[in-house]
Write a protein that holds these residues in place. Sequence first.
Motif, PDB file in Angstrom:
ATOM      1  N   ILE A 184       8.599  -4.430  -3.082  1.00 21.37           N
ATOM      2  CA  ILE A 184       8.008  -4.972  -1.858  1.00 21.37           C
ATOM      3  C   ILE A 184       8.956  -5.980  -1.221  1.00 21.37           C
ATOM      4  CG2 ILE A 184       6.127  -6.355  -0.909  1.00 21.37           C
ATOM      5  CD1 ILE A 184       4.350  -5.226  -3.199  1.00 21.37           C
ATOM      6  N   GLN A 185       9.483  -6.893  -2.032  1.00 23.04           N
ATOM      7  CA  GLN A 185      10.379  -7.924  -1.512  1.00 23.04           C
ATOM      8  C   GLN A 185      11.672  -7.304  -0.986  1.00 23.04           C
ATOM      9  OE1 GLN A 185       9.504 -10.934  -0.913  1.00 23.04           O
ATOM     10  NE2 GLN A 185       7.517 -10.718  -1.942  1.00 23.04           N
ATOM     11  N   GLN A 186      12.140  -6.241  -1.639  1.00 23.93           N
ATOM     12  CA  GLN A 186      13.349  -5.557  -1.174  1.00 23.93           C
ATOM     13  C   GLN A 186      13.138  -4.991   0.229  1.00 23.93           C
ATOM     14  OE1 GLN A 186      14.269  -1.916  -3.240  1.00 23.93           O
ATOM     15  NE2 GLN A 186      16.455  -1.991  -2.713  1.00 23.93           N
ATOM     16  N   ALA A 187      11.980  -4.357   0.453  1.00 25.65           N
ATOM     17  CA  ALA A 187      11.693  -3.782   1.769  1.00 25.65           C
ATOM     18  C   ALA A 187      11.552  -4.877   2.830  1.00 25.65           C
ATOM     19  CB  ALA A 187      10.416  -2.943   1.697  1.00 25.65           C
ATOM     20  N   LEU A 188      10.835  -5.930   2.509  1.00 23.80           N
ATOM     21  CA  LEU A 188      10.643  -7.018   3.474  1.00 23.80           C
ATOM     22  C   LEU A 188      11.967  -7.694   3.816  1.00 23.80           C
ATOM     23  CD1 LEU A 188       7.366  -8.584   2.028  1.00 23.80           C
ATOM     24  CD2 LEU A 188       7.585  -7.248   4.134  1.00 23.80           C
ATOM     25  N   GLN A 189      12.814  -7.855   2.801  1.00 22.11           N
ATOM     26  CA  GLN A 189      14.121  -8.468   3.048  1.00 22.11           C
ATOM     27  C   GLN A 189      14.995  -7.543   3.889  1.00 22.11           C
ATOM     28  OE1 GLN A 189      16.182  -9.629  -0.521  1.00 22.11           O
ATOM     29  NE2 GLN A 189      17.893 -10.537   0.584  1.00 22.11           N
ATOM     30  N   TRP A 190      14.936  -6.251   3.607  1.00 21.12           N
ATOM     31  CA  TRP A 190      15.707  -5.272   4.389  1.00 21.12           C
ATOM     32  C   TRP A 190      15.347  -5.376   5.869  1.00 21.12           C
ATOM     33  CZ3 TRP A 190      14.094  -1.089   7.388  1.00 21.12           C
ATOM     34  CH2 TRP A 190      15.088  -0.177   7.758  1.00 21.12           C
ATOM     35  N   ALA A 191      14.073  -5.576   6.158  1.00 22.42           N
ATOM     36  CA  ALA A 191      13.605  -5.621   7.542  1.00 22.42           C
ATOM     37  C   ALA A 191      13.944  -6.927   8.255  1.00 22.42           C
ATOM     38  CB  ALA A 191      12.096  -5.383   7.590  1.00 22.42           C
ATOM     39  N   SER A 248       2.601  -5.344 -10.143  1.00 20.44           N
ATOM     40  CA  SER A 248       3.499  -5.465 -11.288  1.00 20.44           C
ATOM     41  C   SER A 248       4.816  -6.072 -10.840  1.00 20.44           C
ATOM     42  CB  SER A 248       3.744  -4.092 -11.908  1.00 20.44           C
ATOM     43  OG  SER A 248       4.467  -3.265 -10.992  1.00 20.44           O
ATOM     44  N   ASP A 249       5.611  -6.522 -11.800  1.00 14.60           N
ATOM     45  CA  ASP A 249       6.917  -7.107 -11.457  1.00 14.60           C
ATOM     46  C   ASP A 249       7.789  -6.105 -10.716  1.00 14.60           C
ATOM     47  OD1 ASP A 249       6.144  -9.439 -12.644  1.00 14.60           O
ATOM     48  OD2 ASP A 249       7.228  -9.083 -14.526  1.00 14.60           O
ATOM     49  N   GLU A 250       7.758  -4.842 -11.178  1.00 13.10           N
ATOM     50  CA  GLU A 250       8.576  -3.807 -10.537  1.00 13.10           C
ATOM     51  C   GLU A 250       8.119  -3.565  -9.102  1.00 13.10           C
ATOM     52  OE1 GLU A 250       9.761   0.939 -11.003  1.00 13.10           O
ATOM     53  OE2 GLU A 250       8.556  -0.058 -12.551  1.00 13.10           O
ATOM     54  N   LEU A 309       0.827  -1.209   0.000  1.00  9.12           N
ATOM     55  CA  LEU A 309       0.000   0.000   0.000  1.00  9.12           C
ATOM     56  C   LEU A 309       0.862   1.260   0.000  1.00  9.12           C
ATOM     57  CD1 LEU A 309      -3.059   0.757   0.145  1.00  9.12           C
ATOM     58  CD2 LEU A 309      -2.693   1.149   2.592  1.00  9.12           C
ATOM     59  N   SER A 310       1.959   1.223   0.748  1.00 11.99           N
ATOM     60  CA  SER A 310       2.835   2.401   0.833  1.00 11.99           C
ATOM     61  C   SER A 310       3.594   2.655  -0.462  1.00 11.99           C
ATOM     62  CB  SER A 310       3.831   2.229   1.984  1.00 11.99           C
ATOM     63  OG  SER A 310       4.823   1.261   1.675  1.00 11.99           O
ATOM     64  N   LEU A 311       3.696   1.614  -1.323  1.00 11.80           N
ATOM     65  CA  LEU A 311       4.488   1.725  -2.551  1.00 11.80           C
ATOM     66  C   LEU A 311       3.637   1.822  -3.818  1.00 11.80           C
ATOM     67  CD1 LEU A 311       7.251  -0.955  -1.791  1.00 11.80           C
ATOM     68  CD2 LEU A 311       7.489   1.541  -1.660  1.00 11.80           C
ATOM     69  N   GLU A 312       2.319   1.747  -3.689  1.00  7.96           N
ATOM     70  CA  GLU A 312       1.447   1.753  -4.860  1.00  7.96           C
ATOM     71  C   GLU A 312       1.641   3.016  -5.696  1.00  7.96           C
ATOM     72  OE1 GLU A 312      -0.414  -0.386  -6.256  1.00  7.96           O
ATOM     73  OE2 GLU A 312      -1.124  -1.834  -4.774  1.00  7.96           O
ATOM     74  N   LEU A 313       1.829   2.826  -6.993  1.00  6.77           N
ATOM     75  CA  LEU A 313       1.992   3.943  -7.913  1.00  6.77           C
ATOM     76  C   LEU A 313       0.680   4.717  -8.023  1.00  6.77           C
ATOM     77  CD1 LEU A 313       4.024   5.247  -9.921  1.00  6.77           C
ATOM     78  CD2 LEU A 313       3.019   3.787 -11.701  1.00  6.77           C
TER      79      LEU A 313
END
Length: 378
Positions: A72-79, A65-67, A16-20
């Motif tokens: 999303i996965q980058q943020a979750l992995q960072w955390a 979308s793929d992007e 939700l925080s990243l939705e274009l």
Amino acid sequence: MNTAASFSERYAWVRLSLELNLSPTLARLLLANFGLPHQIYEQSVSTLSRYVPTQLAAQLRASPSDELEQRIQQALQWAQAPDQHLLCLADSHYPKALFNLHDPPLLLYAKGDLTQLNYPALAIVGARSATNTGNENAYHFARFLTSQGWCIISGLASGIDTAAHQGALAAKKPHSTVAVLGTGMDLVYPARNRELAHQIAAQGLLLSEYPLGTRGLPHHFLQRNRLVAALSKGVLVVEAALKSGSLTTARLATEIGREVFAIPGSIHSPLHKGCHQLIRNGAKLVESAEHILEEMGQTLPLALAQTENPSAKRQSPKLDQLSPEQQQVLSVINYDGMSPDQIQHHCKLSTAQVGAALVQLELLDLITQQQDGRYLRS
């Protein structure tokens, strides 16, 4: 993010925080009507279209979308790192002080010690191109206030922000400082503060509302200022020009009921005109950190104030220990600043004599040279 939240809930908050094209205002509207983010994504296009444009409703109902999925996965992995956290609006660690804003961030990226958010906080802000005196004031005020139980909030910018963070860290207390960034958590601006950012992450807390990879743009730093104001019980402006972003922070602080303090200075200095304007508009004039404690309802034993307060008089060499030339030069220098030519004109000494006296007086911390070459009393 709170470990009690399910993976699907965490995923939905990040998405939700990243939705274009989904503004924070629209996101909060959807949350108000449907509850948690994963409940928003369960709605039909027709239902969502009552609140957002149809194209955006279709985007929310479709798979990311793929992007977007990659971000999303980058943020979750960072955390996944022990000291890195995603704090959503529903998280127990989300700073409740931000609910005083009309637009609290949906998601915060935090790196460091979350308990920093539990301490009473004071923001110290000011000019990036601060004077040496301004930087010293920010450092000593921050160090002293931290020693009295306060956590220092600032924005990791050059100048006053940097000095405030450094002063708080120097107090070596469990609570120290929170730096609110105008970039993504994986970037540091200015780059020269990278090492300071590492120190804050280790001993304090870094906080950002911007997704990973977000570079610093001018409007990001203005947006960041509202978080600095909201996280604090009061804002101290050390030095500020009339168009300084620090005045924006002070204005936002006033709007949400925070105290505003300002340190006065020379009427001729552009870097003090902002502080003077704040004082004219009702900010508390402070000459010592004790003044801030008094306004915030905290008293300080007199002996402690005299030994630790940054405004307490410094031990200076007795005037009779100075040479006649040094005494003469010191007697003509004021607190507004004077150029070497002005000093020489008033004391009638040779250029060499004035130059030698200035060097010795600066070594004794009796005067300070500004970036424009002027000297003023310390």
